[in-house]
Motif scaffolding. Structure first.
Motif, short mmCIF file in Angstrom:
data_model
loop_
_atom_site.label_atom_id
_atom_site.label_comp_id
_atom_site.label_asym_id
_atom_site.label_seq_id
_atom_site.Cartn_x
_atom_site.Cartn_y
_atom_site.Cartn_z
N GLN A 13 0.84 -1.19 0.00
CA GLN A 13 0.00 0.00 0.00
C GLN A 13 0.88 1.24 0.00
N GLY A 14 0.40 2.30 -0.59
CA GLY A 14 1.14 3.55 -0.67
C GLY A 14 0.82 4.24 -1.98
N GLU A 15 1.58 5.28 -2.26
CA GLU A 15 1.41 6.02 -3.51
C GLU A 15 1.87 5.15 -4.67
N SER A 16 1.01 4.96 -5.67
CA SER A 16 1.36 4.14 -6.84
C SER A 16 2.34 4.87 -7.74
N ILE A 17 3.34 4.14 -8.19
CA ILE A 17 4.31 4.69 -9.15
C ILE A 17 4.66 3.59 -10.16
N ASN A 18 5.09 4.02 -11.32
CA ASN A 18 5.44 3.08 -12.38
C ASN A 18 6.92 2.76 -12.35
N VAL A 43 13.14 -7.23 -9.83
CA VAL A 43 12.16 -7.46 -8.77
C VAL A 43 10.76 -7.02 -9.21
N ARG A 44 9.77 -7.63 -8.59
CA ARG A 44 8.35 -7.26 -8.74
C ARG A 44 7.78 -7.02 -7.36
N ASP A 45 6.58 -6.48 -7.33
CA ASP A 45 5.88 -6.23 -6.05
C ASP A 45 6.79 -5.43 -5.12
N TRP A 46 7.21 -4.28 -5.58
CA TRP A 46 8.21 -3.48 -4.89
C TRP A 46 7.63 -2.20 -4.31
N ARG A 97 21.29 6.50 -6.95
CA ARG A 97 20.51 7.32 -7.89
C ARG A 97 19.32 6.50 -8.38
N TYR A 98 18.35 7.22 -8.94
CA TYR A 98 17.15 6.59 -9.48
C TYR A 98 16.89 7.17 -10.85
N GLU A 99 16.60 6.30 -11.81
CA GLU A 99 16.24 6.76 -13.15
C GLU A 99 14.80 6.38 -13.41
N ASP A 100 14.09 7.28 -14.08
CA ASP A 100 12.64 7.19 -14.23
C ASP A 100 12.13 5.89 -14.84
N GLN A 101 12.93 5.18 -15.57
CA GLN A 101 12.42 3.95 -16.18
C GLN A 101 12.49 2.76 -15.22
N GLY A 102 12.50 3.02 -13.90
CA GLY A 102 12.47 1.95 -12.92
C GLY A 102 13.84 1.37 -12.60
N LEU A 103 14.87 2.18 -12.73
CA LEU A 103 16.23 1.73 -12.42
C LEU A 103 16.68 2.37 -11.12
N PHE A 104 16.90 1.56 -10.11
CA PHE A 104 17.27 2.01 -8.77
C PHE A 104 18.69 1.53 -8.50
N PHE A 105 19.61 2.47 -8.38
CA PHE A 105 21.02 2.14 -8.20
C PHE A 105 21.43 2.28 -6.74
N THR A 106 22.13 1.27 -6.22
CA THR A 106 22.82 1.37 -4.94
C THR A 106 24.31 1.30 -5.27
N ARG A 107 25.14 1.34 -4.27
CA ARG A 107 26.59 1.26 -4.54
C ARG A 107 26.98 -0.07 -5.18
N ASN A 108 26.24 -1.15 -4.88
CA ASN A 108 26.64 -2.48 -5.34
C ASN A 108 25.72 -3.13 -6.37
N THR A 109 24.50 -2.63 -6.50
CA THR A 109 23.50 -3.33 -7.31
C THR A 109 22.58 -2.36 -8.03
N LEU A 110 22.21 -2.74 -9.24
CA LEU A 110 21.15 -2.05 -9.98
C LEU A 110 19.89 -2.89 -9.82
N THR A 118 4.94 0.93 -5.40
CA THR A 118 4.45 1.98 -4.52
C THR A 118 5.60 2.72 -3.87
N ARG A 119 5.25 3.84 -3.27
CA ARG A 119 6.18 4.64 -2.48
C ARG A 119 5.55 4.83 -1.10
N GLN A 120 6.36 4.60 -0.06
CA GLN A 120 5.88 4.77 1.31
C GLN A 120 6.95 5.46 2.13
N ARG A 121 6.51 6.17 3.14
CA ARG A 121 7.42 6.74 4.15
C ARG A 121 7.59 5.72 5.24
N ILE A 122 8.79 5.63 5.80
CA ILE A 122 9.05 4.68 6.86
C ILE A 122 9.94 5.33 7.91
N THR A 123 9.72 4.99 9.15
CA THR A 123 10.57 5.53 10.22
C THR A 123 11.82 4.65 10.35
#
Length: 131
Positions: A13-18, A43-46, A97-110, A118-123
């Motif tokens: 649940q959260g804000e839907s994003i593509n 990944v799916r269901d992210w 970094r994040y690229e709009d076509q669903g590419l989420f980069f960390t230091r070690n993994t794309l 979805t997008r959610q805020r977390i504590t």
């Protein structure tokens, strides 16, 4: 983490994003052609987890070139280094970094975010309970 927050997270649940609209095969070809130096995980269901402001923690991350955002995915499709099995869940490290076509980069993994998510805020305390 309280039960309601856990339920929201697990249900996506959260804000839907593509994310990425490519098939699995096309996503693999795309990553191997354009980011051959990267380890990748499809990944799916992210959900993009945005860490709620927590004072010095945000500043420390940003001083290292990172953003206070992580991926939590309930379904690993393929991990190029076989760290995760298909169907496993995964939580990334912080965003480089994040690229709009669903590419989420960390230091070690794309992370290739397939389909909608979805997008959610977390504590910070909620995040630590996902360990």
């Amino acid at each position: 983490m309280d039960l309601l927050r856990l339920q929201q997270l697990l249900r996506g649940q959260g804000e839907s994003i593509n994310g990425c609209d490519l098939s699995v095969e096309d996503a693999i070809d795309f990553v191997q052609s354009n980011f051959s130096e990267c380890s990748y995980c499809l990944v799916r269901d992210w959900t993009l987890l945005e860490l709620a402001p927590c004072g010095e923690g945000h500043d420390a991350l940003r001083s290292r070139g990172l953003e206070p955002v992580l991926v939590y995915a309930r379904n690993v499709v393929l991990d190029s280094r076989a760290r995760f099995n298909p169907g496993d869940w995964v939580r990334s490290t912080f965003q480089l970094r994040y690229e709009d076509q669903g590419l989420f980069f960390t230091r070690n993994t794309l992370y290739v975010l397939l389909g909608a998510g979805t997008r959610q805020r977390i504590t910070l305390s909620d995040l630590l309970s996902l360990s």
